[in-house]
Design a protein around this motif. Structure first.
Motif, PDB file in Angstrom:
ATOM      1  N   LEU A 245      10.109  -1.160  -4.894  1.00 43.63           N
ATOM      2  CA  LEU A 245       8.647  -1.108  -5.019  1.00 43.63           C
ATOM      3  C   LEU A 245       8.194  -1.589  -6.392  1.00 43.63           C
ATOM      4  CD1 LEU A 245       7.853   2.309  -3.277  1.00 43.63           C
ATOM      5  CD2 LEU A 245       7.097   0.060  -2.511  1.00 43.63           C
ATOM      6  N   SER A 246       8.934  -1.209  -7.423  1.00 41.92           N
ATOM      7  CA  SER A 246       8.529  -1.584  -8.774  1.00 41.92           C
ATOM      8  C   SER A 246       8.755  -3.071  -9.050  1.00 41.92           C
ATOM      9  CB  SER A 246       9.300  -0.756  -9.808  1.00 41.92           C
ATOM     10  OG  SER A 246      10.664  -1.113  -9.808  1.00 41.92           O
TER      11      SER A 246
ATOM     12  N   GLY B 160      12.399   3.056  -4.721  1.00 46.72           N
ATOM     13  CA  GLY B 160      11.550   3.059  -5.919  1.00 46.72           C
ATOM     14  C   GLY B 160      11.737   1.797  -6.740  1.00 46.72           C
TER      15      GLY B 160
ATOM     16  N   LYS C 236       0.806  -1.220   0.000  1.00 46.61           N
ATOM     17  CA  LYS C 236       0.000   0.000   0.000  1.00 46.61           C
ATOM     18  C   LYS C 236       0.838   1.269   0.000  1.00 46.61           C
ATOM     19  CE  LYS C 236      -3.456  -2.382   2.848  1.00 46.61           C
ATOM     20  NZ  LYS C 236      -4.147  -2.388   4.165  1.00 46.61           N
TER      21      LYS C 236
ATOM     22  N   THR D  61       3.611   4.172  -0.876  1.00 40.22           N
ATOM     23  CA  THR D  61       4.126   4.790  -2.097  1.00 40.22           C
ATOM     24  C   THR D  61       5.515   5.357  -1.818  1.00 40.22           C
ATOM     25  OG1 THR D  61       3.268   7.002  -1.604  1.00 40.22           O
ATOM     26  CG2 THR D  61       1.785   5.446  -2.747  1.00 40.22           C
TER      27      THR D  61
ATOM     28  N   GLU E   7       6.468   8.342  -2.385  1.00 38.63           N
ATOM     29  CA  GLU E   7       6.299   9.664  -1.771  1.00 38.63           C
ATOM     30  C   GLU E   7       6.155   9.549  -0.252  1.00 38.63           C
ATOM     31  OE1 GLU E   7       3.397  13.621  -1.881  1.00 38.63           O
ATOM     32  OE2 GLU E   7       2.891  11.856  -3.087  1.00 38.63           O
ATOM     33  N   GLN E   8       5.408   8.549   0.201  1.00 41.03           N
ATOM     34  CA  GLN E   8       5.232   8.350   1.638  1.00 41.03           C
ATOM     35  C   GLN E   8       6.541   7.951   2.305  1.00 41.03           C
ATOM     36  OE1 GLN E   8       2.054   5.478   1.088  1.00 41.03           O
ATOM     37  NE2 GLN E   8       0.591   6.810   2.141  1.00 41.03           N
TER      38      GLN E   8
END
Length: 261
Positions: A242-243, A239, A74, A76, A78-79
């Motif tokens: 996450l991807s 990043g 959940k 991101t 940015e978070q």
């Protein structure tokens, strides 16, 4: 302040990480309480020296990875960036620049996020069994958020520790200049207290000037700019993770930290 103990005696403020049951792993509450303790010591005219220590077998096993599991799938980038820029970068830089001498007393393991607590301190005294490590490459990220590695260890030793993930012994850390003194485990608190008491007897304004002179020299050499820039590089690791696989924590590192606890 359940995760942090704070006391003042003889012009020395002692801040103690108080989660020994999880090897002083750092969740958000601990870091916020720790920052409040640093601020309290900085604002207290009766405090001349700040000592940071950890309760239990280990100084700190780093960030509490389990505290982020509820966000899996959940969260991101940015978070992550917003949270880490506050607690892992802003806090560490603020502690570094507090205009009072600070000493870290380190025993046992000091892993990854643990470095973000000791590197901002002006002096580090370690017990003979202390081990310093940053195995964050295991997570697909190039190192912890506050990149003191190159400044503390020199470029080649920094690369070795990051590439291999192996811990740096207290004796090795002393050779690089990262650690000021290595003492037997049962003498750690007493040695740090003796050093702090000696420094506390010095003129406070002169201490402030001396600390500013050294920190400003490092900043002129590029320390501050480098810390900011490598923090952004760290975020590209998040990043990528996450991807590729969702929550950016690999089981291998999580299992290693569980064994330490």
């Amino acid at each position: 302040m359940s995760h942090i103990l704070y006391e003042v005696a003889d012009k020395i403020a002692t801040i103690t990480l108080n989660r020994p049951e999880v090897a002083n792993a750092q969740n958000a509450e601990l870091l916020d309480q720790l920052d409040a303790a640093w601020t309290k010591a900085a604002d207290d005219d009766e405090v001349a020296v700040i000592v940071l220590r950890g309760e239990g077998r280990h100084f700190s096993s780093g960030h509490d990875l389990k505290s982020g599991e509820k966000h899996q799938g959940k969260i991101t980038l940015e978070q992550i960036y917003r949270a880490e820029s506050r607690r892992y970068l802003e806090y560490s830089l603020r502690w570094r620049n507090i205009p009072k001498p600070s000493i870290a007393a380190v025993q046992g393991r000091c892993i990854a996020g643990g470095l973000l607590l000791v590197w901002p301190c002006d002096l580090i005294v370690a017990s003979e069994d202390a081990l310093f490590s940053d195995p964050v490459v295991t997570m697909g990220i190039g190192g912890v958020e506050y990149h003191g590695h190159t400044w503390e260890l020199g470029p080649r030793k920094a690369k070795e520790i990051l590439f291999t993930g192996r811990p740096l012994t207290a004796a090795e850390a002393e050779k690089t200049g990262m650690v000021n003194k290595v003492v037997p485990r049962d003498e750690l608190d007493g040695s740090v207290r003796e050093l702090a008491a000696h420094i506390a007897g010095m003129p406070p304004f002169a201490l402030r000037q001396a600390k500013r002179a050294v920190n400003q020299t490092l900043d002129v050499q590029g320390f501050y700019a480098a810390i900011q820039s490598v923090f952004d590089t760290h975020q590209t690791g998040h990043g990528h993770a996450l991807s590729v696989g969702g929550w950016p924590v690999l089981v291998k590192l999580d299992e290693m930290k569980t064994k330490v606890q």
